[in-house]
Write a protein that holds these residues in place. Structure first.
Motif, PDB file in Angstrom:
ATOM      1  N   LEU A 221       0.843  -1.192   0.000  1.00 49.90           N
ATOM      2  CA  LEU A 221       0.000   0.000   0.000  1.00 49.90           C
ATOM      3  C   LEU A 221       0.876   1.238   0.000  1.00 49.90           C
ATOM      4  N   ALA A 222       0.258   2.356  -0.406  1.00 47.80           N
ATOM      5  CA  ALA A 222       0.877   3.679  -0.307  1.00 47.80           C
ATOM      6  C   ALA A 222      -0.121   4.599   0.377  1.00 47.80           C
ATOM      7  N   TRP A 223       0.373   5.460   1.259  1.00 51.31           N
ATOM      8  CA  TRP A 223      -0.485   6.447   1.912  1.00 51.31           C
ATOM      9  C   TRP A 223       0.363   7.626   2.339  1.00 51.31           C
ATOM     10  N   PHE A 224      -0.290   8.698   2.748  1.00 46.18           N
ATOM     11  CA  PHE A 224       0.435   9.851   3.261  1.00 46.18           C
ATOM     12  C   PHE A 224       0.357   9.809   4.780  1.00 46.18           C
ATOM     13  N   ASN A 225       1.524   9.719   5.409  1.00 48.09           N
ATOM     14  CA  ASN A 225       1.582   9.482   6.851  1.00 48.09           C
ATOM     15  C   ASN A 225       1.240  10.737   7.644  1.00 48.09           C
ATOM     16  N   SER A 226       1.342  10.653   8.959  1.00 49.70           N
ATOM     17  CA  SER A 226       0.935  11.760   9.818  1.00 49.70           C
ATOM     18  C   SER A 226       1.813  12.996   9.650  1.00 49.70           C
ATOM     19  N   ALA A 227       2.996  12.836   9.056  1.00 51.11           N
ATOM     20  CA  ALA A 227       3.849  13.985   8.749  1.00 51.11           C
ATOM     21  C   ALA A 227       3.560  14.551   7.365  1.00 51.11           C
ATOM     22  N   GLY A 228       2.651  13.894   6.616  1.00 54.71           N
ATOM     23  CA  GLY A 228       2.292  14.370   5.284  1.00 54.71           C
ATOM     24  C   GLY A 228       3.187  13.869   4.177  1.00 54.71           C
ATOM     25  N   TYR A 229       4.021  12.850   4.446  1.00 56.37           N
ATOM     26  CA  TYR A 229       4.935  12.307   3.447  1.00 56.37           C
ATOM     27  C   TYR A 229       4.430  10.982   2.886  1.00 56.37           C
ATOM     28  N   LEU A 230       4.777  10.717   1.639  1.00 57.07           N
ATOM     29  CA  LEU A 230       4.413   9.461   1.001  1.00 57.07           C
ATOM     30  C   LEU A 230       5.113   8.302   1.697  1.00 57.07           C
ATOM     31  N   GLU A 231       4.335   7.296   2.048  1.00 56.18           N
ATOM     32  CA  GLU A 231       4.878   6.112   2.710  1.00 56.18           C
ATOM     33  C   GLU A 231       4.391   4.879   1.975  1.00 56.18           C
ATOM     34  N   ILE A 232       5.303   3.959   1.690  1.00 57.40           N
ATOM     35  CA  ILE A 232       4.923   2.693   1.087  1.00 57.40           C
ATOM     36  C   ILE A 232       5.238   1.581   2.077  1.00 57.40           C
ATOM     37  N   ALA A 233       4.399   0.562   2.088  1.00 59.81           N
ATOM     38  CA  ALA A 233       4.504  -0.447   3.128  1.00 59.81           C
ATOM     39  C   ALA A 233       3.796  -1.715   2.686  1.00 59.81           C
ATOM     40  N   ILE A 234       3.879  -2.725   3.532  1.00 61.56           N
ATOM     41  CA  ILE A 234       3.093  -3.948   3.405  1.00 61.56           C
ATOM     42  C   ILE A 234       2.313  -4.115   4.700  1.00 61.56           C
ATOM     43  N   ASN A 235       1.023  -4.301   4.589  1.00 59.33           N
ATOM     44  CA  ASN A 235       0.209  -4.507   5.786  1.00 59.33           C
ATOM     45  C   ASN A 235       0.683  -5.767   6.511  1.00 59.33           C
ATOM     46  N   SER A 236       1.181  -5.568   7.737  1.00 56.22           N
ATOM     47  CA  SER A 236       1.712  -6.660   8.567  1.00 56.22           C
ATOM     48  C   SER A 236       2.940  -7.314   7.931  1.00 56.22           C
ATOM     49  N   GLY A 237       3.681  -6.548   7.135  1.00 54.40           N
ATOM     50  CA  GLY A 237       4.890  -7.066   6.508  1.00 54.40           C
ATOM     51  C   GLY A 237       6.055  -6.117   6.667  1.00 54.40           C
ATOM     52  N   ASN A 238       7.178  -6.451   6.048  1.00 56.65           N
ATOM     53  CA  ASN A 238       8.414  -5.667   6.148  1.00 56.65           C
ATOM     54  C   ASN A 238       8.889  -5.325   4.742  1.00 56.65           C
ATOM     55  N   LEU A 239       8.387  -4.226   4.209  1.00 51.62           N
ATOM     56  CA  LEU A 239       8.620  -3.901   2.804  1.00 51.62           C
ATOM     57  C   LEU A 239      10.089  -3.666   2.491  1.00 51.62           C
ATOM     58  N   ALA A 240      10.777  -2.870   3.300  1.00 55.54           N
ATOM     59  CA  ALA A 240      12.172  -2.540   2.997  1.00 55.54           C
ATOM     60  C   ALA A 240      13.031  -3.795   2.964  1.00 55.54           C
ATOM     61  N   GLY A 241      12.881  -4.666   3.965  1.00 51.39           N
ATOM     62  CA  GLY A 241      13.683  -5.881   4.007  1.00 51.39           C
ATOM     63  C   GLY A 241      13.342  -6.829   2.882  1.00 51.39           C
ATOM     64  N   LEU A 242      12.052  -6.947   2.551  1.00 48.31           N
ATOM     65  CA  LEU A 242      11.635  -7.883   1.503  1.00 48.31           C
ATOM     66  C   LEU A 242      12.194  -7.499   0.147  1.00 48.31           C
ATOM     67  N   PHE A 243      12.237  -6.172  -0.142  1.00 51.17           N
ATOM     68  CA  PHE A 243      12.674  -5.724  -1.463  1.00 51.17           C
ATOM     69  C   PHE A 243      14.077  -5.117  -1.457  1.00 51.17           C
ATOM     70  N   GLY A 244      14.768  -5.173  -0.329  1.00 46.48           N
ATOM     71  CA  GLY A 244      16.138  -4.678  -0.281  1.00 46.48           C
ATOM     72  C   GLY A 244      16.264  -3.182  -0.420  1.00 46.48           C
ATOM     73  N   LEU A 245      15.237  -2.432  -0.008  1.00 49.55           N
ATOM     74  CA  LEU A 245      15.275  -0.978  -0.130  1.00 49.55           C
ATOM     75  C   LEU A 245      16.159  -0.379   0.957  1.00 49.55           C
ATOM     76  N   GLN A 246      16.802   0.745   0.627  1.00 43.72           N
ATOM     77  CA  GLN A 246      17.766   1.368   1.524  1.00 43.72           C
ATOM     78  C   GLN A 246      17.480   2.855   1.649  1.00 43.72           C
ATOM     79  N   GLY A 247      17.760   3.393   2.821  1.00 44.89           N
ATOM     80  CA  GLY A 247      17.608   4.824   3.025  1.00 44.89           C
ATOM     81  C   GLY A 247      18.736   5.598   2.387  1.00 44.89           C
ATOM     82  N   PHE A 248      18.499   6.918   2.248  1.00 47.89           N
ATOM     83  CA  PHE A 248      19.538   7.819   1.729  1.00 47.89           C
ATOM     84  C   PHE A 248      20.802   7.690   2.568  1.00 47.89           C
ATOM     85  N   ASN A 249      21.945   7.689   1.889  1.00 50.36           N
ATOM     86  CA  ASN A 249      23.235   7.608   2.563  1.00 50.36           C
ATOM     87  C   ASN A 249      24.139   8.671   1.982  1.00 50.36           C
ATOM     88  N   GLN A 250      24.558   9.620   2.818  1.00 47.65           N
ATOM     89  CA  GLN A 250      25.348  10.758   2.348  1.00 47.65           C
ATOM     90  C   GLN A 250      26.666  10.323   1.744  1.00 47.65           C
TER      91      GLN A 250
END
Length: 273
Positions: A221-250
């Protein structure tokens, strides 16, 4: 009761956070000290700014926010004290202040740090400065004016006529993924068109949900979280780990082309049609 928040990168495995609180209470026993987090990432200023900005805005006027991030990256000659939206932010001059505020604060001073220093010797100076602000609400009483400072700004989405691309700003403890695209930015670019949110080359979400219960367990799913930012997730799942997604790294951003093959793990693209 005056409020002081602590947001740091020093963790809570030892005595330091408790010692800083003791320094504050020694200056004024009536301080209400609030922990935001002590696990800011040193190599991810956008994430640190996301945490700070979206927490600070919920506090009342005259709250003092102490941000300890990369204190010893460079020689520390002074700390900044800025007034922003009737609150005070105390932090090093490493760019985090403008990352949090989104612009250069109009009222800002420097607290001098001289000679040999340790973290606790610096925070002792901070405690005295906050006590002075408590009595005067006057920045000129705690430091000297600053004209030049290091300015860094939050990541912005890249925009084309029928697409926009955002960076992964934050991955929370549930491995939900927050993108640096706000609802306002999304709607301005969308203009009532259909859309596809694409990540990891071929994973697609084509609707915005109201919350996690809008989809069945295990569904993306995708939704706009309480801070107003786009968030993608899996209901009762771990989206980042499942798809190998990584946060910004300077550090990875600074390496440029050497890590281009990893870039699609850190970005999300939206196509409009």
């Amino acid at each position: 009761m005056p409020i002081v928040t602590l947001t740091t990168d020093i963790g809570q495995q030892d005595f330091v956070v408790g010692a800083i609180k003791g320094q504050l209470l020694s200056q004024y026993a009536g301080f209400n000290i609030v922990d935001i987090t002590h696990y800011l990432p040193k190599d991810n200023y956008p994430q640190a700014a996301y945490i700070c900005a979206n927490a600070f805005k919920h506090f009342p006027d005259n709250t003092c926010h102490v941000v300890i991030l990369d204190f010893f990256e460079n020689a520390l000659q002074y700390l900044l004290v800025a007034k922003h939206h009737n609150q005070y932010i105390i932090c090093p001059d490493n760019g985090i202040i403008t990352m949090i505020t989104g612009n250069k604060p109009e009222e800002i001073v420097a607290i001098p740090i001289s000679g040999y220093y340790s973290l606790l010797s610096v925070t002792a100076i901070v405690a005295k400065a906050i006590a002075a602000l408590l009595h005067t609400n006057n920045l000129s009483e705690v430091g000297y004016p600053v004209q030049q400072l290091i300015e860094k700004y939050p990541l912005r989405a890249t925009i084309g006529p029928d697409w926009m691309e955002g960076q992964i700003l934050f991955i929370d403890n549930f491995e939900n993924v927050i993108i640096n695209i706000t609802k306002q930015e999304f709607e301005e670019q969308r203009r009532d068109r259909n859309f596809k949110i694409v990540f990891k080359r071929n994973e697609v979400i084509d609707k915005i949900s109201n919350n996690y219960s809008s989809v069945v367990e295990g569904e993306k799913l995708a939704w706009f979280n309480s801070a107003g930012y786009l968030e993608i997730a899996i209901n009762s799942g771990n989206l980042a780990g499942l798809f190998g997604l990584q946060g910004f790294n300077q550090k990875m951003q600074q390496q440029g082309a050497a890590v281009q093959n990893k870039w699609f793990y850190q970005t999300v693209r939206i196509f409009f049609e």
